[in-house]
Design a protein around this motif. Sequence first.
Motif: not given
Length: 233
Positions: A85-96, A101-105
């Motif tokens: 369950l933690s991994v599913t939530k962490m990957t969502r935060d990492l993707e965001r 980072a894309q917006k900064i670029a």
Amino acid sequence: MERHISQRFDSDLEALKSQVLEMGGVVEQQIIDSVKAIESVDRTLAEHVLSVEDDVDRREVLLDENCTMILACRQPAASDLRMVLSVTKMTRDLERMGDEAQKIAQMAIALSDDGAAPGGYESIRHMGALVQKMVNSVLDAFARFDADKALDVARADTQVDREYQSAMREIVTYMMEDPRSIGRVMNIIWALRSIERIGDHARNIAEHIIYLVKGLDVRHTSVHEIEMRLNKS
């Protein structure tokens, strides 16, 4: 994590951990590059950051698929279930984080087209360094299953928030002194906002780690309350 009779199950969980850390490493580099791109108004580096986004999205989808498979085939319980369950939530935060980072670029590319802003780069550099350290630390906390280090990341987020408010006050003065620069200064403001949000996502991951390691749900909780609950656990 606990060892299991099924070595395959152990391998599945270790693979999840490795995949999260690999995705985290890609996102961490995205953040480093995007901050550097806007500091130096480097269009080439900014375009490289944008090109990495598909890889981050692919990793998120793969991790979600692997978590679903483990839930369906292994029916994990206790700490194993918390891990998935933690991994599913962490990957969502990492993707965001990658999205920010894309917006900064994108702001770096806008500044490359329109000309550099009259100020705000020192705030970008300082806040960027703080957030990069948070991301590195939270990935290390996950690698070590270290709840105390995760708590340190949550503490650091309050400092990032203070720095953001201070930077906003400073940047408003640039717009007041030279209204013609408002468009360019807005690119700096949006970049700083994205950096602040990356800090928020790092804190979210820290909270997921505390849940994983200690079984404590500390979402929407102050740092002081988290400290008290960890001391009691």
